[in-house]
Write an enzyme that holds these catalytic residues in place. Structure first.
Site, PDB file in Angstrom:
ATOM      1  N   CYS A   2      -4.676   5.136 -12.443  1.00  0.00           N
ATOM      2  CA  CYS A   2      -4.052   4.511 -13.404  1.00  0.00           C
ATOM      3  C   CYS A   2      -2.895   3.557 -12.900  1.00  0.00           C
ATOM      4  O   CYS A   2      -2.404   2.507 -13.168  1.00  0.00           O
ATOM      5  CB  CYS A   2      -3.410   5.597 -14.483  1.00  0.00           C
ATOM      6  SG  CYS A   2      -4.373   6.226 -15.436  1.00  0.00           S
ATOM      7  N   LYS A  32      -6.118  16.512  16.203  1.00  0.00           N
ATOM      8  CA  LYS A  32      -4.961  16.639  15.206  1.00  0.00           C
ATOM      9  C   LYS A  32      -4.855  18.271  14.460  1.00  0.00           C
ATOM     10  O   LYS A  32      -3.983  18.950  14.438  1.00  0.00           O
ATOM     11  CB  LYS A  32      -4.835  15.667  14.290  1.00  0.00           C
ATOM     12  CG  LYS A  32      -3.979  14.333  15.188  1.00  0.00           C
ATOM     13  CD  LYS A  32      -3.875  13.288  14.168  1.00  0.00           C
ATOM     14  CE  LYS A  32      -3.180  12.074  14.811  1.00  0.00           C
ATOM     15  NZ  LYS A  32      -2.862  11.041  13.937  1.00  0.00           N
ATOM     16  N   CYS A  62       0.375   1.806  10.470  1.00  0.00           N
ATOM     17  CA  CYS A  62       1.826   2.196  11.125  1.00  0.00           C
ATOM     18  C   CYS A  62       1.688   1.417  12.545  1.00  0.00           C
ATOM     19  O   CYS A  62       2.772   0.924  13.179  1.00  0.00           O
ATOM     20  CB  CYS A  62       1.809   3.568  11.443  1.00  0.00           C
ATOM     21  SG  CYS A  62       2.194   4.433   9.857  1.00  0.00           S
ATOM     22  N   ASP A  64      -3.904   7.720   4.860  1.00  0.00           N
ATOM     23  CA  ASP A  64      -3.246   6.493   5.239  1.00  0.00           C
ATOM     24  C   ASP A  64      -4.031   5.297   4.740  1.00  0.00           C
ATOM     25  O   ASP A  64      -3.716   4.136   5.288  1.00  0.00           O
ATOM     26  CB  ASP A  64      -2.830   6.397   6.445  1.00  0.00           C
ATOM     27  CG  ASP A  64      -3.899   6.384   7.641  1.00  0.00           C
ATOM     28  OD1 ASP A  64      -5.244   6.684   7.080  1.00  0.00           O
ATOM     29  OD2 ASP A  64      -3.769   6.462   8.716  1.00  0.00           O
ATOM     30  N   ASN A  65      -5.113   5.634   3.762  1.00  0.00           N
ATOM     31  CA  ASN A  65      -5.751   4.325   3.447  1.00  0.00           C
ATOM     32  C   ASN A  65      -6.100   4.570   1.857  1.00  0.00           C
ATOM     33  O   ASN A  65      -6.215   5.541   1.349  1.00  0.00           O
ATOM     34  CB  ASN A  65      -7.149   4.190   4.172  1.00  0.00           C
ATOM     35  CG  ASN A  65      -7.864   5.305   3.927  1.00  0.00           C
ATOM     36  OD1 ASN A  65      -8.750   5.387   3.139  1.00  0.00           O
ATOM     37  ND2 ASN A  65      -7.669   6.419   4.980  1.00  0.00           N
ATOM     38  N   GLY A 124       1.718  12.131  10.052  1.00  0.00           N
ATOM     39  CA  GLY A 124       3.101  11.942   9.814  1.00  0.00           C
ATOM     40  C   GLY A 124       3.707  12.761   8.671  1.00  0.00           C
ATOM     41  O   GLY A 124       4.625  13.523   8.423  1.00  0.00           O
ATOM     42  N   CYS A 151      -9.727   8.658 -15.348  1.00  0.00           N
ATOM     43  CA  CYS A 151      -9.425   9.678 -16.286  1.00  0.00           C
ATOM     44  C   CYS A 151      -9.218   9.316 -17.698  1.00  0.00           C
ATOM     45  O   CYS A 151      -8.676  10.092 -18.751  1.00  0.00           O
ATOM     46  CB  CYS A 151      -8.040  10.179 -15.865  1.00  0.00           C
ATOM     47  SG  CYS A 151      -6.812   8.947 -16.195  1.00  0.00           S
ATOM     48  N   THR A 192      -9.545   6.555   0.798  1.00  0.00           N
ATOM     49  CA  THR A 192      -9.553   8.049   0.718  1.00  0.00           C
ATOM     50  C   THR A 192      -8.653   8.531  -0.339  1.00  0.00           C
ATOM     51  O   THR A 192      -9.059   9.376  -1.017  1.00  0.00           O
ATOM     52  CB  THR A 192      -9.019   8.529   1.966  1.00  0.00           C
ATOM     53  OG1 THR A 192      -9.619   8.235   3.276  1.00  0.00           O
ATOM     54  CG2 THR A 192      -8.554   9.983   2.010  1.00  0.00           C
ATOM     55  N   CYS A 222      -8.831   3.565 -18.180  1.00  0.00           N
ATOM     56  CA  CYS A 222      -8.886   4.102 -16.605  1.00  0.00           C
ATOM     57  C   CYS A 222     -10.363   4.601 -16.412  1.00  0.00           C
ATOM     58  O   CYS A 222     -10.699   5.326 -17.191  1.00  0.00           O
ATOM     59  CB  CYS A 222      -7.982   5.165 -16.247  1.00  0.00           C
ATOM     60  SG  CYS A 222      -8.252   5.922 -14.614  1.00  0.00           S
TER      61      CYS A 222
END
Length: 252
Positions: A173, A83, A186, A127-128, A38, A246, A131, A243
């Site tokens: 962060c 895809k 979705c 979408d996760n 998407g 970073c 990742t 963090c």
């Protein structure tokens, strides 16, 4: 640029902030797009049309009929195809001059490092959270700017995490990796189709600005979109000194 390129990109070149130098920067750039669904569809299509010289698309999924409501790089005839191959065909039809690398694979952090290193900018269109955190760690480590987007139901968000500044926050962060977040799919929550186009296009816009060095990026800001009210809100995000990615502890 040859005459055909000068004509193709003339509406960019006419902009004082871009000109020939900015367009040449796009032609010389390499953008890594993680996800060809998407968000990745509109983002990659605008990057291709704008003349980004090299695009690498990464997605291990195949086109499903349920994708077609919002994943505009794919067509009914390509249901069942990978895809990345479907999207590559669309991008080549838009701009046959650019170089497109299609990788149908699920990448781990080691593989991500290999892909991020040569990239000018990375777009996280996944979408996760796993990742998103993995690509954030790699981008911070190798000092590559990251453009992140997400959409679910009628809500969208987009931001830029640019480790080159040394002062701006990273994705961790904002969403600490040691906290438990639920990935809302979705397939169970639904998503309003045009919102992925809006957020994906904004990801492309931020990437183009970063490549050309024009304007002010979304680094340090999170834009939130309420699609039902069609209202944007902007939230300032500060770098977390503690963090693990970073901050001071991550730099040791």
């Amino acid at each position: 640029m040859n005459d055909a390129q000068l004509l193709r990109y003339s509406r960019h070149i006419l902009l004082d902030e871009i000109g020939i130098e900015g367009q040449q920067a796009l032609l010389d750039a390499h953008v890594l797009v993680l996800g060809a669904g998407g968000l990745g569809s509109p983002a990659a299509m605008y990057l291709a049309s704008a003349g980004v010289g090299k695009l690498t698309l990464v997605d291990d999924d195949t086109v499903d009929l349920t994708n077609l409501q919002r994943q505009i790089a794919h067509t009914t005839a390509r249901v069942g195809q990978p895809k990345v191959l479907s999207a590559s065909e669309t991008l080549r039809n838009i701009n046959p001059e650019i170089v497109i690398t299609a990788l149908q694979e699920r990448v781990d952090e080691v593989r991500l490092a290999e892909l991020v290193l040569p990239a000018t900018v990375v777009l996280d269109c996944s979408d996760n959270f796993a990742t998103r955190h993995a690509v954030n760690r790699v981008c911070v480590l190798h000092q590559v700017p990251l453009v992140s987007g997400a959409v679910i139901r009628f809500d969208g968000q987009v931001s830029v995490f640019d480790p080159r500044t040394g002062t701006q926050p990273c994705y961790c962060c904002l969403f600490p990796q040691d906290q438990v977040f639920t990935d809302e799919a979705c397939s169970t929550m639904g998503v309003f189709a045009p919102l992925v186009g809006v957020v994906g296009a904004m990801q492309a816009a931020e990437a183009l600005k970063l490549i050309m060095g024009v304007g002010e990026s979304l680094a340090g800001r999170l834009l939130l979109l309420d699609g039902l009210r069609m209202e944007w809100s902007s939230m300032r995000v500060a770098r977390d000194p503690g963090c693990p990615v970073c901050g001071a502890s991550g730099d040791e």
